[in-house]
Design a protein around this motif. Structure first.
Motif, PDB file in Angstrom:
ATOM      1  N   VAL A 169       0.833  -1.197   0.000  1.00  0.00           N
ATOM      2  CA  VAL A 169       0.000   0.000   0.000  1.00  0.00           C
ATOM      3  C   VAL A 169       0.870   1.250   0.000  1.00  0.00           C
ATOM      4  CG1 VAL A 169      -1.922  -1.110   1.212  1.00  0.00           C
ATOM      5  CG2 VAL A 169      -0.174   0.053   2.524  1.00  0.00           C
ATOM      6  N   ARG A 170       0.318   2.335  -0.536  1.00  0.00           N
ATOM      7  CA  ARG A 170       0.964   3.644  -0.446  1.00  0.00           C
ATOM      8  C   ARG A 170       0.268   4.381   0.686  1.00  0.00           C
ATOM      9  NH1 ARG A 170       4.233   6.311  -3.584  1.00  0.00           N
ATOM     10  NH2 ARG A 170       3.931   4.922  -5.351  1.00  0.00           N
ATOM     11  N   VAL A 171       1.055   4.883   1.643  1.00  0.00           N
ATOM     12  CA  VAL A 171       0.486   5.558   2.808  1.00  0.00           C
ATOM     13  C   VAL A 171       0.974   7.002   2.883  1.00  0.00           C
ATOM     14  CG1 VAL A 171       0.236   3.441   4.139  1.00  0.00           C
ATOM     15  CG2 VAL A 171       2.307   4.788   4.376  1.00  0.00           C
ATOM     16  N   LYS A 172       0.129   7.846   3.483  1.00  0.00           N
ATOM     17  CA  LYS A 172       0.450   9.250   3.718  1.00  0.00           C
ATOM     18  C   LYS A 172       0.412   9.473   5.220  1.00  0.00           C
ATOM     19  CE  LYS A 172      -2.725  12.133   2.577  1.00  0.00           C
ATOM     20  NZ  LYS A 172      -3.627  13.039   1.857  1.00  0.00           N
ATOM     21  N   PHE A 173       1.446  10.078   5.757  1.00  0.00           N
ATOM     22  CA  PHE A 173       1.510  10.310   7.194  1.00  0.00           C
ATOM     23  C   PHE A 173       0.558  11.426   7.596  1.00  0.00           C
ATOM     24  CE2 PHE A 173       5.511   8.234   6.316  1.00  0.00           C
ATOM     25  CZ  PHE A 173       5.558   7.301   7.331  1.00  0.00           C
ATOM     26  N   LEU A 174      -0.102  11.252   8.739  1.00  0.00           N
ATOM     27  CA  LEU A 174      -1.067  12.253   9.189  1.00  0.00           C
ATOM     28  C   LEU A 174      -0.380  13.519   9.693  1.00  0.00           C
ATOM     29  CD1 LEU A 174      -3.716  10.018  10.980  1.00  0.00           C
ATOM     30  CD2 LEU A 174      -3.764  10.961   8.687  1.00  0.00           C
ATOM     31  N   ASP A 175       0.828  13.378  10.256  1.00  0.00           N
ATOM     32  CA  ASP A 175       1.518  14.562  10.772  1.00  0.00           C
ATOM     33  C   ASP A 175       2.324  15.283   9.691  1.00  0.00           C
ATOM     34  OD1 ASP A 175       3.347  12.555  10.518  1.00  0.00           O
ATOM     35  OD2 ASP A 175       4.398  12.950  12.386  1.00  0.00           O
ATOM     36  N   ILE A 202       4.940   7.031   1.376  1.00  0.00           N
ATOM     37  CA  ILE A 202       5.852   5.902   1.243  1.00  0.00           C
ATOM     38  C   ILE A 202       5.044   4.637   0.978  1.00  0.00           C
ATOM     39  CG2 ILE A 202       7.617   6.911   2.760  1.00  0.00           C
ATOM     40  CD1 ILE A 202       6.768   4.825   4.871  1.00  0.00           C
ATOM     41  N   MET A 203       5.736   3.600   0.505  1.00  0.00           N
ATOM     42  CA  MET A 203       5.122   2.290   0.278  1.00  0.00           C
ATOM     43  C   MET A 203       5.397   1.420   1.497  1.00  0.00           C
ATOM     44  SD  MET A 203       3.964   1.915  -2.948  1.00  0.00           S
ATOM     45  CE  MET A 203       4.325   0.305  -3.549  1.00  0.00           C
ATOM     46  N   ARG A 204       4.370   0.664   1.917  1.00  0.00           N
ATOM     47  CA  ARG A 204       4.534  -0.264   3.039  1.00  0.00           C
ATOM     48  C   ARG A 204       3.880  -1.591   2.698  1.00  0.00           C
ATOM     49  NH1 ARG A 204       7.132   1.496   7.879  1.00  0.00           N
ATOM     50  NH2 ARG A 204       6.506  -0.571   8.511  1.00  0.00           N
ATOM     51  N   ASN A 205       4.355  -2.651   3.331  1.00  0.00           N
ATOM     52  CA  ASN A 205       3.733  -3.962   3.225  1.00  0.00           C
ATOM     53  C   ASN A 205       2.846  -4.160   4.441  1.00  0.00           C
ATOM     54  OD1 ASN A 205       5.091  -4.590   0.875  1.00  0.00           O
ATOM     55  ND2 ASN A 205       6.807  -5.497   1.954  1.00  0.00           N
ATOM     56  N   VAL A 206       1.623  -4.641   4.219  1.00  0.00           N
ATOM     57  CA  VAL A 206       0.666  -4.837   5.306  1.00  0.00           C
ATOM     58  C   VAL A 206       0.179  -6.276   5.265  1.00  0.00           C
ATOM     59  CG1 VAL A 206      -1.529  -4.099   6.287  1.00  0.00           C
ATOM     60  CG2 VAL A 206      -0.062  -2.440   5.167  1.00  0.00           C
ATOM     61  N   LYS A 207       0.227  -6.922   6.403  1.00  0.00           N
ATOM     62  CA  LYS A 207      -0.279  -8.285   6.512  1.00  0.00           C
ATOM     63  C   LYS A 207      -1.680  -8.213   7.111  1.00  0.00           C
ATOM     64  CE  LYS A 207       1.290 -12.794   7.977  1.00  0.00           C
ATOM     65  NZ  LYS A 207       2.338 -13.525   8.683  1.00  0.00           N
ATOM     66  N   GLY A 208      -2.625  -8.845   6.464  1.00  0.00           N
ATOM     67  CA  GLY A 208      -3.998  -8.811   6.942  1.00  0.00           C
ATOM     68  C   GLY A 208      -4.856  -7.919   6.063  1.00  0.00           C
TER      69      GLY A 208
END
Length: 96
Positions: free
Chosen positions: A57-63, A69-75
């Motif tokens: 997934v591509r995520v955006k930081f709230l702060d 950045i790209m992260r791997n998520v399990k579940g």
């Protein structure tokens, strides 16, 4: 000093918990002193892993709104979910 197999296994399980932790779920490795970062899932890129058990997934930081950045998520994960990241500097390798 050399570590036993049990200590190596416990370390691996701790690292696995650090890589993807969904907000709202109980995680015994999270302490109140740890610097948690909240990130919102902007886009689900695809499945990865030997059996497709990990979602990239591509995520955006709230702060820091302009940092993606790209992260791997399990579940299970979908766009709009908020992830609790214990480690926010590491970025996942691109999907192949």
């Amino acid at each position: 000093p050399p570590r036993s197999a049990r200590e190596r296994w416990a370390g691996a399980k701790r690292r696995q918990a650090v890589h993807s932790t969904k907000a709202g779920r109980a995680n015994p490795t999270v302490t109140m002193e740890s610097p948690l970062k909240l990130a919102i899932v902007v886009k689900v890129m695809g499945r990865t892993g030997s059996r497709g058990q990990v979602t990239q997934v591509r995520v955006k930081f709230l702060d820091d709104q302009n940092r993606l950045i790209m992260r791997n998520v399990k579940g299970p994960v979908r766009e709009g979910d908020i992830l609790t990241l214990l480690e926010s500097e590491r970025e996942a390798r691109r999907l192949r």
